[in-house]
Design a protein around this motif. Structure first.
Motif, PDB file in Angstrom:
ATOM      1  N   GLU A  69       0.823  -1.204   0.000  1.00  0.00           N
ATOM      2  CA  GLU A  69       0.000   0.000   0.000  1.00  0.00           C
ATOM      3  C   GLU A  69       0.861   1.258   0.000  1.00  0.00           C
ATOM      4  N   ALA A  70       1.978   1.230   0.742  1.00  0.00           N
ATOM      5  CA  ALA A  70       2.857   2.401   0.779  1.00  0.00           C
ATOM      6  C   ALA A  70       3.458   2.675  -0.601  1.00  0.00           C
ATOM      7  N   LEU A  71       3.911   1.635  -1.283  1.00  0.00           N
ATOM      8  CA  LEU A  71       4.460   1.830  -2.628  1.00  0.00           C
ATOM      9  C   LEU A  71       3.383   2.296  -3.602  1.00  0.00           C
ATOM     10  N   THR A  72       2.188   1.756  -3.454  1.00  0.00           N
ATOM     11  CA  THR A  72       1.088   2.206  -4.308  1.00  0.00           C
ATOM     12  C   THR A  72       0.791   3.679  -4.083  1.00  0.00           C
ATOM     13  N   ASN A  73       0.765   4.099  -2.817  1.00  0.00           N
ATOM     14  CA  ASN A  73       0.516   5.516  -2.517  1.00  0.00           C
ATOM     15  C   ASN A  73       1.621   6.405  -3.082  1.00  0.00           C
ATOM     16  N   THR A  74       2.858   5.913  -3.037  1.00  0.00           N
ATOM     17  CA  THR A  74       3.963   6.706  -3.588  1.00  0.00           C
ATOM     18  C   THR A  74       3.788   6.902  -5.088  1.00  0.00           C
ATOM     19  N   ARG A  75       3.412   5.822  -5.783  1.00  0.00           N
ATOM     20  CA  ARG A  75       3.199   5.950  -7.227  1.00  0.00           C
ATOM     21  C   ARG A  75       2.037   6.874  -7.543  1.00  0.00           C
ATOM     22  N   LYS A  76       0.994   6.837  -6.721  1.00  0.00           N
ATOM     23  CA  LYS A  76      -0.207   7.605  -7.017  1.00  0.00           C
ATOM     24  C   LYS A  76      -0.097   9.068  -6.609  1.00  0.00           C
ATOM     25  N   HIS A  77       0.558   9.337  -5.484  1.00  0.00           N
ATOM     26  CA  HIS A  77       0.466  10.674  -4.881  1.00  0.00           C
ATOM     27  C   HIS A  77       1.779  11.442  -4.844  1.00  0.00           C
ATOM     28  N   ALA A  78       2.855  10.879  -5.384  1.00  0.00           N
ATOM     29  CA  ALA A  78       4.140  11.578  -5.334  1.00  0.00           C
ATOM     30  C   ALA A  78       4.712  11.717  -6.737  1.00  0.00           C
ATOM     31  N   VAL A  79       5.492  12.787  -6.918  1.00  0.00           N
ATOM     32  CA  VAL A  79       6.119  13.081  -8.205  1.00  0.00           C
ATOM     33  C   VAL A  79       7.622  12.923  -8.067  1.00  0.00           C
ATOM     34  N   SER A  80       8.234  12.257  -9.051  1.00  0.00           N
ATOM     35  CA  SER A  80       9.700  12.063  -9.084  1.00  0.00           C
ATOM     36  C   SER A  80      10.195  11.451  -7.776  1.00  0.00           C
ATOM     37  N   ALA A  81       9.553  10.403  -7.352  1.00  0.00           N
ATOM     38  CA  ALA A  81       9.876   9.808  -6.050  1.00  0.00           C
ATOM     39  C   ALA A  81      10.746   8.565  -6.215  1.00  0.00           C
ATOM     40  N   ARG A  82      11.550   8.347  -5.196  1.00  0.00           N
ATOM     41  CA  ARG A  82      12.280   7.095  -5.018  1.00  0.00           C
ATOM     42  C   ARG A  82      11.890   6.541  -3.658  1.00  0.00           C
ATOM     43  N   ALA A  83      11.694   5.247  -3.584  1.00  0.00           N
ATOM     44  CA  ALA A  83      11.233   4.627  -2.350  1.00  0.00           C
ATOM     45  C   ALA A  83      12.270   3.646  -1.838  1.00  0.00           C
ATOM     46  N   SER A  84      12.374   3.571  -0.532  1.00  0.00           N
ATOM     47  CA  SER A  84      13.249   2.582   0.103  1.00  0.00           C
ATOM     48  C   SER A  84      12.457   1.868   1.191  1.00  0.00           C
ATOM     49  N   VAL A  85      12.591   0.553   1.224  1.00  0.00           N
ATOM     50  CA  VAL A  85      11.863  -0.285   2.170  1.00  0.00           C
ATOM     51  C   VAL A  85      12.879  -0.928   3.116  1.00  0.00           C
TER      52      VAL A  85
END
Length: 375
Positions: free
Chosen positions: A295-311
């Motif tokens: 869900e966190a990665l999905t929210n990042t794709r949907k609600h953030a611009v030019s984002a990089r994610a780390s888990v």
């Protein structure tokens, strides 16, 4: 109030298929029956024969629901005889109702073939016995309108039934979630209190009361086991049917690398870091970890611009910790959803804590810590 209930009962009674069809046949047959009764004693022949022809077609409508195609074929054959004997000149009410029944109670190819065949028979027969009247236009209009209205009514009924089924399914799912929350709020609290009291009593016992200490330790273990079993039960209650995500096997922390690859394939740069010694997690905790990251990665794709994610997934002796952070800019038009609420509910059912919110340096952070209870 009593009058309204009486009217409701009457309406329900006449809405029964057999009662409705019988009443319909009686109403449309009544003029023909009166014509026969009144004209036969006076020696008239042609009008009573036309009325008898009409009455026969009306009686065939009693089987229009169960055998709509057969009913239409018989009514059509009866009308062809009427055209040939000059008893009728146009399609009458029984034929219109019969073709309506084809559209209402059949679907697909059967409806089309019956309508086309009926149109061909009526147009050709009327043209033979009553030429030069534009019979093909009248036949096309009467049959097309009747079948079309039947199809519209059937479609509307099916849509209403589907809406009612979906509403009932949604109500069942909502009730299951409500039961799960109630069970957690009531049972989990009291079991936790009992476990704490038993642990406190065991800690205050003198060393020589070994039997009592063993009994209290067994009670503590039973309470922990009850909590674990209850959470598994809640996980089942919260699943939305047999195809619910948590009802499937193989959805857990072991699939996080695959989830990271899927996020990269979707255009989100992501990384995974695992610390500590991996252990087998309880099913509810395992599912919760996976769903939080998903869900966190999905929210990042949907609600953030030019984002990089780390888990980050950390295994500790008594808990498991999962953290998802990104460095993207929030979209101005991002509509709020239910993802964070679902995360909080999952973590709460596992007895953990969840914190979410923007980071001071930019981006967003989701952090969950879930205890690992062991019997």
């Amino acid at each position: 109030m009593r009058v309204a209930r009486t009217l409701t009962k009457i309406v329900r009674f006449f809405r029964r298929p057999r009662v409705f069809d019988t009443t319909l046949v009686i109403l449309i047959s009544l003029p023909a029956a009166l014509a026969i009764i009144s004209m036969v004693p006076r020696g008239e022949v042609e009008t009573p024969l036309s009325a008898a022809h009409y009455l026969a077609g009306a009686l065939l409508l009693l089987m229009r629901r169960n055998r709509p195609i057969l009913t239409t074929a018989l009514v059509t054959a009866l009308d062809v005889v009427g055209f040939a004997t000059h008893l009728v000149q146009i399609a009458n009410v029984p034929s219109a109702i019969a073709f309506y029944s084809v559209g209402r109670y059949t679907a697909g190819r059967a409806t089309v073939l019956t309508a086309v065949a009926g149109y061909a028979v009526y147009a050709s027969t009327m043209e033979i016995y009553w030429p030069g009247r534009g019979n093909w236009i009248g036949a096309l209009f009467s049959i097309g309108v009747s079948v079309g209205i039947g199809q519209l009514v059937r479609l509307r009924t099916e849509l209403n039934q589907r809406s009612r089924r979906e509403a009932a399914d949604a109500a069942v799912r909502a009730e299951r979630r409500r039961i799960a929350r109630e069970l957690h709020d009531v049972v989990a609290h009291h079991i936790t209190v009992i476990n704490a009291l038993v642990g406190g009593a065991r800690a205050t016992l003198p060393p020589e009361q070994e039997v009592t200490r063993n009994a209290l330790e067994s009670a503590e273990q039973t309470a922990r086991q009850a909590m674990s079993e209850m959470r598994r039960l809640l996980d089942v209650l919260r699943a939305d049917g047999g195809d619910g995500p948590d009802a499937a096997t193989g959805v857990g922390a072991e699939r996080l690398p695959t989830l990271i690859k899927e996020a990269k394939s979707a255009g989100l740069p992501a990384s995974l870091t695992v610390t500590g010694e991996p252990v087998e997690l309880p099913a509810a905790v395992d599912h919760a970890v996976y769903r939080i990251v998903q869900e966190a990665l999905t929210n990042t794709r949907k609600h953030a611009v030019s984002a990089r994610a780390s888990v980050r997934l950390a295994y500790e002796p008594a808990a498991v910790e999962v953290e998802v952070i990104d460095d993207g800019l929030a979209k101005a038009d991002g509509a709020p959803g239910f993802g964070l609420g679902g995360m909080a509910e999952r973590v709460a059912l596992c007895g953990g804590q969840l914190s979410t919110g923007p980071r001071p340096e930019g981006g967003f952070r989701v952090h969950a810590r879930i205890p690992l209870e062991r019997a």
